[in-house]
Write a protein that holds these residues in place. Sequence first.
Motif, short mmCIF file in Angstrom:
data_model
loop_
_atom_site.label_atom_id
_atom_site.label_comp_id
_atom_site.label_asym_id
_atom_site.label_seq_id
_atom_site.Cartn_x
_atom_site.Cartn_y
_atom_site.Cartn_z
N UNK A 45 0.83 -1.20 0.00
CA UNK A 45 0.00 0.00 0.00
C UNK A 45 0.86 1.25 0.00
N UNK A 46 1.92 1.22 0.83
CA UNK A 46 2.83 2.37 0.90
C UNK A 46 3.47 2.59 -0.48
N UNK A 47 3.92 1.50 -1.11
CA UNK A 47 4.56 1.61 -2.42
C UNK A 47 3.59 2.19 -3.45
N UNK A 48 2.36 1.73 -3.41
CA UNK A 48 1.35 2.20 -4.37
C UNK A 48 1.05 3.68 -4.16
N UNK A 49 0.81 4.06 -2.92
CA UNK A 49 0.46 5.45 -2.62
C UNK A 49 1.62 6.38 -2.95
N UNK A 50 2.84 5.93 -2.63
CA UNK A 50 4.03 6.74 -2.95
C UNK A 50 4.14 6.94 -4.46
N UNK A 51 3.97 5.83 -5.21
CA UNK A 51 4.13 5.91 -6.65
C UNK A 51 3.09 6.83 -7.27
N UNK A 52 1.91 6.89 -6.68
CA UNK A 52 0.84 7.73 -7.22
C UNK A 52 0.82 9.12 -6.58
N UNK A 53 1.76 9.36 -5.65
CA UNK A 53 1.86 10.68 -5.02
C UNK A 53 0.68 11.03 -4.13
N UNK A 54 0.08 10.02 -3.50
CA UNK A 54 -1.06 10.27 -2.61
C UNK A 54 -0.60 10.16 -1.16
N UNK A 55 -0.93 11.14 -0.34
CA UNK A 55 -0.67 11.05 1.09
C UNK A 55 -1.97 10.65 1.77
N UNK A 56 -2.10 9.38 2.09
CA UNK A 56 -3.36 8.88 2.63
C UNK A 56 -3.56 9.37 4.06
N UNK A 57 -4.83 9.46 4.46
CA UNK A 57 -5.17 9.83 5.83
C UNK A 57 -5.89 8.65 6.48
N UNK A 58 -5.13 7.61 6.84
CA UNK A 58 -5.79 6.41 7.39
C UNK A 58 -6.31 6.65 8.80
N UNK A 59 -7.42 5.99 9.13
CA UNK A 59 -7.95 6.07 10.49
C UNK A 59 -7.54 4.86 11.31
N UNK A 60 -7.11 3.81 10.61
CA UNK A 60 -6.63 2.64 11.33
C UNK A 60 -5.67 1.87 10.43
N UNK A 61 -4.63 1.30 11.04
CA UNK A 61 -3.65 0.50 10.31
C UNK A 61 -3.75 -0.92 10.86
N UNK A 62 -4.39 -1.80 10.10
CA UNK A 62 -4.75 -3.11 10.62
C UNK A 62 -3.59 -4.10 10.51
N UNK A 63 -3.72 -5.21 11.26
CA UNK A 63 -2.62 -6.17 11.34
C UNK A 63 -2.61 -7.15 10.18
N UNK A 64 -3.69 -7.28 9.43
CA UNK A 64 -3.64 -8.06 8.19
C UNK A 64 -4.76 -7.63 7.25
N UNK A 65 -4.69 -8.17 6.02
CA UNK A 65 -5.57 -7.68 4.96
C UNK A 65 -7.04 -8.02 5.24
N UNK A 66 -7.28 -9.17 5.89
CA UNK A 66 -8.67 -9.55 6.17
C UNK A 66 -9.30 -8.59 7.17
N UNK A 67 -8.50 -8.04 8.08
CA UNK A 67 -9.03 -7.10 9.05
C UNK A 67 -9.48 -5.82 8.36
N UNK A 68 -8.73 -5.40 7.33
CA UNK A 68 -9.14 -4.22 6.55
C UNK A 68 -10.46 -4.51 5.84
N UNK A 69 -10.53 -5.69 5.22
CA UNK A 69 -11.74 -6.07 4.48
C UNK A 69 -12.95 -6.10 5.42
N UNK A 70 -12.76 -6.65 6.62
CA UNK A 70 -13.86 -6.74 7.58
C UNK A 70 -14.38 -5.34 7.94
N UNK A 71 -13.44 -4.42 8.17
CA UNK A 71 -13.85 -3.06 8.52
C UNK A 71 -14.70 -2.45 7.40
N UNK A 72 -14.34 -2.72 6.15
CA UNK A 72 -15.09 -2.18 5.03
C UNK A 72 -16.44 -2.90 4.89
N UNK A 73 -16.42 -4.23 5.03
CA UNK A 73 -17.67 -4.99 4.92
C UNK A 73 -18.69 -4.53 5.94
#
Lengths: 257, 276
Positions: free
Chosen positions: B174-202
């Motif tokens: 994610x960091x590599x992608x955002x850096x490459x696209x020049x986006x400074x994200x404003x995350x509200x949470x940094x989860x411990x794995x990808x499924x935890x991110x998906x759950x938050x969105x679901x």
Amino acid sequence: MLLIPALLGLALLVLPLLALAVRAPWGRLGELLTGDAVLPPLLLSLGTAALATLACLVLGVPLALLLERSAAWPLVPRRLLRALLTLPLVLPPVVGGIALLLLLGRRGLIGQGLAAIGLPLPYTTGAVVIAQTFVALPFLVFAVEGALRSTDRRGELAAATLGASRAQTFRLVTLPLVAPGVAAGAALCFTRALGEFGATITFAGSLPGVTRTLPIASYLALQSDPEAAIALALVLLVAAVAVLVALRDRWLPGVAG
Amino acid sequence: MTRGREPGRRATWRRATLRGVPAAAVLAATLVGCTAGPAPEACATGAATEAPLTGTLTVFAAASLTETFDELAAEFEAAHPGVDVVLSYGGSSSLAEQIVQGAPADVFAAANEATMQAVVDAGLASDPRLFATNSLEIVVPTGNPGRVEGLADLARPELAVALCDPVVPCGSASVALLDAEGVTAAPDTLEQDVKAVLTKVELGEADAGLVYRTDAAAAGDRVEAIAVPEVPSAVNRYPIAPLGAAPNPAAAAAWVAFVLGPSGRAVLGAAGFGAP
């Protein structure tokens, strides 16, 4: 005959903690504890655990009084109340976190109203305090209830016959009598809140400086800097041991009262 | 007293179920028998007589492989009835840490090369081979309440944004992608794995999150996916290797060959993984 299983049980409880102390990066400890990996989550944890303890006191002492009064209730509601108060002790904290999300999350029963007025709870430090209060509250309630049950209530009767109102009786007679129980309950609450992980990461999330408490930082550090993780775990361990050693035996859960 | 945390919680033990056995069995037997067999007769007699594997096979696999490896395990067990495949899924870095600490696994499949390298450096695995690639996608709750259209929206402070922590592979991607696209994200949470991110969105608790394309696909219509530019530095390459201390080395080698072979390619491809 019973000594061997007893010693085995003791070894099971103590040896892992001993291993933690043995493997701790003592040489780097000073640097780690004051560095960015440990200090911000430590301060956040101390602050939120203190607030959670305060919330437990405000909500828990009246709840303990209610629980003690429930001795005069019929069987079913009496047992139901006790069971409900025990639940956070036996529930996996992650389940508590999910339940909190479903109530207070951005789409939760109450939470969507809060979000609508611009006060969403998830991802805030307040959510951390709520999660910690949820898991720690029973410790205070049971410690205070135990103290209430073991006190001599005749002082309250005397105060009442001398014309004290119920509030005065509570403030001037009951509360001083159970003060050691309240203090012990508060100490237990604080250590439980300090160690809270599952409900916090589920309900509040994990953002450095806002919601990433000591246990969450320790869990994540294990994946990148195991020595920092051990240092974080050591801080938690020392805090818990310090509080528990300071408590007298009779205030520990299970033997209270 | 219950304590709040169990470090192993994320690694759910799961026994592969034998769903879809008949078709899978025929397919797998054909594939294994015909590709591995030294002579044409091997195809007719099937895989079972070829290599009578037995015992338990313990596979540690990145959380993003959950659906595909469940399916592959069912096929593998059908082809090798004597083998019981036990899958442990989790964040790659925490699985690597468990292996380094002596967890009795036979095979490790990681979500990036860095975590595999940690196991190789510890002398516990050698010759890892790439078997899949994965890239990131934005996921939003159904209906897209945050009106998210692309990566730039992840910088909007009023949105609840969930990302993986940079210490885990999906986070470094994610960091590599955002850096490459020049986006400074404003995350509200940094989860411990990808499924935890998906759950938050679901659950609708996050308005947007960055997850692997395969996780977005597996979530089906519970989330909406928004494509992002393909950035080479943000593509994860998945290595697999049998472990040096594998309790069941024969089955470990067979599993690695199975994942690298046509069966693995088919299942992984269908789930959205790219070829290495």
